[in-house]
Design a protein around this motif. Structure first.
Motif, PDB file in Angstrom:
ATOM      1  N   ASN A 175     -44.305  81.243  63.234  1.00  0.00           N
ATOM      2  CA  ASN A 175     -44.771  82.299  62.153  1.00  0.00           C
ATOM      3  C   ASN A 175     -45.188  81.367  61.004  1.00  0.00           C
ATOM      4  O   ASN A 175     -44.288  81.062  60.273  1.00  0.00           O
ATOM      5  CB  ASN A 175     -43.904  83.409  62.146  1.00  0.00           C
ATOM      6  CG  ASN A 175     -44.453  84.617  61.211  1.00  0.00           C
ATOM      7  OD1 ASN A 175     -44.876  84.339  60.296  1.00  0.00           O
ATOM      8  ND2 ASN A 175     -44.233  85.625  61.820  1.00  0.00           N
ATOM      9  N   ASN A 176     -46.506  81.659  60.624  1.00  0.00           N
ATOM     10  CA  ASN A 176     -46.878  80.871  59.579  1.00  0.00           C
ATOM     11  C   ASN A 176     -46.269  81.668  58.259  1.00  0.00           C
ATOM     12  O   ASN A 176     -46.199  80.980  57.238  1.00  0.00           O
ATOM     13  CB  ASN A 176     -48.473  80.835  59.270  1.00  0.00           C
ATOM     14  CG  ASN A 176     -48.982  79.698  60.584  1.00  0.00           C
ATOM     15  OD1 ASN A 176     -48.243  78.884  60.595  1.00  0.00           O
ATOM     16  ND2 ASN A 176     -50.199  79.923  60.947  1.00  0.00           N
ATOM     17  N   ILE A 181     -42.932  81.451  53.238  1.00  0.00           N
ATOM     18  CA  ILE A 181     -41.924  82.079  52.449  1.00  0.00           C
ATOM     19  C   ILE A 181     -40.988  80.818  52.142  1.00  0.00           C
ATOM     20  O   ILE A 181     -40.333  80.733  51.091  1.00  0.00           O
ATOM     21  CB  ILE A 181     -41.371  83.321  53.026  1.00  0.00           C
ATOM     22  CG1 ILE A 181     -42.558  84.277  53.097  1.00  0.00           C
ATOM     23  CG2 ILE A 181     -40.183  83.662  52.179  1.00  0.00           C
ATOM     24  CD1 ILE A 181     -42.339  85.719  53.688  1.00  0.00           C
ATOM     25  N   TRP A 182     -40.454  80.517  53.133  1.00  0.00           N
ATOM     26  CA  TRP A 182     -38.843  79.519  52.976  1.00  0.00           C
ATOM     27  C   TRP A 182     -39.394  78.258  52.555  1.00  0.00           C
ATOM     28  O   TRP A 182     -38.421  77.405  52.400  1.00  0.00           O
ATOM     29  CB  TRP A 182     -38.020  79.710  54.400  1.00  0.00           C
ATOM     30  CG  TRP A 182     -38.526  79.056  55.388  1.00  0.00           C
ATOM     31  CD1 TRP A 182     -39.357  77.638  55.620  1.00  0.00           C
ATOM     32  CD2 TRP A 182     -38.268  79.413  56.772  1.00  0.00           C
ATOM     33  NE1 TRP A 182     -39.434  77.465  56.940  1.00  0.00           N
ATOM     34  CE2 TRP A 182     -38.996  78.267  57.596  1.00  0.00           C
ATOM     35  CE3 TRP A 182     -37.646  80.420  57.386  1.00  0.00           C
ATOM     36  CZ2 TRP A 182     -38.814  78.496  59.120  1.00  0.00           C
ATOM     37  CZ3 TRP A 182     -37.364  80.566  58.852  1.00  0.00           C
ATOM     38  CH2 TRP A 182     -38.364  79.564  59.584  1.00  0.00           C
ATOM     39  N   THR A 183     -40.594  77.834  52.247  1.00  0.00           N
ATOM     40  CA  THR A 183     -41.138  76.595  51.972  1.00  0.00           C
ATOM     41  C   THR A 183     -41.375  76.775  50.126  1.00  0.00           C
ATOM     42  O   THR A 183     -40.945  75.992  49.442  1.00  0.00           O
ATOM     43  CB  THR A 183     -42.061  75.916  52.715  1.00  0.00           C
ATOM     44  OG1 THR A 183     -41.761  75.841  53.996  1.00  0.00           O
ATOM     45  CG2 THR A 183     -42.350  74.538  51.967  1.00  0.00           C
TER      46      THR A 183
END
Length: 410
Positions: A175-176, A181-183
């Protein structure tokens, strides 16, 4: 029921085993109690201080767990051999343990904050200490929130989505949006924290010196296992050193060709005026030590062959801290924070923060490092002995005459 069936009955056999074990245990306990009463008492206190005791205790616990594990494995294999369903649902047990560890772990975090939270750092007593505390607290808050949220998700998912034969796992390869988000969010947060640390560092180490309020220079030399504190004289400058000049009479290797060295003074404690910038000059004679002043948020390594500098401004006197802590015996201290040998624990000195007037009175009482032996060694003129004035001589002669007259009258 026939005698044969009675003897071979499982319940009867189990009762017989229990009765035999109980009888043997009772006899053993009685014998042990009688032996303990007859034998002299042995002090077991020293046993609990030995490493071997704890190693044996650890091995005993491991052996106990292994026995329990083998017993459970035998139980499962016997049910499998008899064609019976699995007796223990390990997926449910593991999921319940995850939930238990989550609760215990979160309580542990709460307990650490409430019980040990006040032990993290003492109250800051320097100007830059407030900046460091603000940065430290912000970092601690952010990391604590991330820690709690991620562990709730980790252990919560492990409990909720434990294996079930009635449910099939959904294959979710990529999921891109989640990847972004978490990067991006952690990268932004870490960038802010790094920039804050960089700006705080620059504000501490790269100060513009105020010519009207020049810092007080203090040189601290570390060695196994003590500190030597040197103050500048009237010129306000700590003189040069050279390790090649180190002798029994010149343990710090002071170079007296430098005129700034000749009026330097030695002290057994560090006394600094409140509100006055202090510039520390840190050196080492032997190995790497770590100069640590927790209340002032100062910690730097002292390295042989190098001069390390740090400037700070104390904001609270020792008397004020004694009132704030309600401890009349409170003292500022500086330590060695690096394990430098067997006497490391003893490397500490008292720091007294006083008013400007108290500091001037104290510094006037300190003795210079340069003495007559060093003057002879460096071919410097020896300080002349104090000459008595004529008035002092007359006074002494008059006192002697009066003493003689009193003796004759007796």
């Amino acid at each position: 029921m026939s005698l044969r069936k009675f003897i071979t009955n499982k319940t009867t056999a189990a009762l017989a085993v229990l009765i035999t074990a109980f009888a043997n245990t009772s006899v053993f306990a009685q014998d042990a109690a009688a032996g303990a009463a007859a034998a002299p008492k042995v002090d077991m206190g020293e046993i609990y201080k030995s490493v071997i005791f704890y190693i044996l205790a650890f091995l005993a616990v491991c052996l106990f767990i292994a026995i329990i594990g083998k017993a459970i494995r035998v139980y499962e294999l016997s049910r499998e051999a008899q064609g019976k369903p699995v007796g223990i649902n390990w997926n449910r047990i593991h999921a319940s343990l995850f939930a238990l560890f989550l609760v215990v772990g979160l309580y542990g975090v709460y307990w650490e904050y409430t019980v040990h939270g006040a032990m993290l750092l003492p109250d800051a007593a320097s100007e830059h200490g407030k900046k460091i505390d603000k940065m430290f607290n912000l970092t601690l808050i952010i990391t604590t929130i991330v820690f709690v949220v991620t562990h709730i998700l980790l252990f919560g998912f492990s409990y909720i989505y434990k294996y079930s034969a009635k449910r099939k796992a959904y294959y979710y390869p990529h999921n891109n949006t989640i990847e972004k988000i978490w990067t991006i969010i952690p990268a932004l947060v870490l960038t802010v924290l790094v920039l804050m640390g960089f700006l705080t560092w620059r504000s501490i180490f790269f100060k513009t010196e105020d010519p009207k309020n020049k810092p007080l220079q203090i040189e601290v030399t570390s060695e196994q296992f003590k500190w030597s504190i040197r103050y500048p004289g009237a010129d306000g400058v700590v003189g040069a050193k050279n390790y090649k000049l180190t002798t029994a009479t010149n343990p710090l290797g002071i170079d007296f060709k430098d005129l700034n060295s000749r009026d330097d003074e030695m002290a057994d404690e560090m006394v600094i005026p409140v509100g006055k910038p202090v510039k520390l000059i840190l050196t080492s004679k032997d190995v790497i030590h770590s100069f640590y002043m927790p209340h002032f948020r100062v910690q730097l390594n002292t390295v042989p062959g190098m001069r390390v500098f740090f400037e700070f401004t104390p904001t609270k006197t020792t008397a004020e801290m004694q009132q704030e802590t309600n401890d009349p015996n409170f003292k500022y201290l500086f330590y060695c924070a690096k394990i430098c040998g067997s006497g490391h624990y003893n490397m500490q000195k008292v720091v007294r923060v006083v008013s400007e007037a108290e500091y001037k009175t104290w510094i006037a009482e300190q003795k210079t490092y340069l003495n007559d032996d060093l003057r002879k060694q460096f071919n410097l003129p020896v300080a002349p002995a104090p000459v008595k004035s004529v008035a002092d001589s007359v006074a002494n002669d008059s006192a002697a005459v009066k003493t003689n007259q009193m003796a004759l009258n007796k």
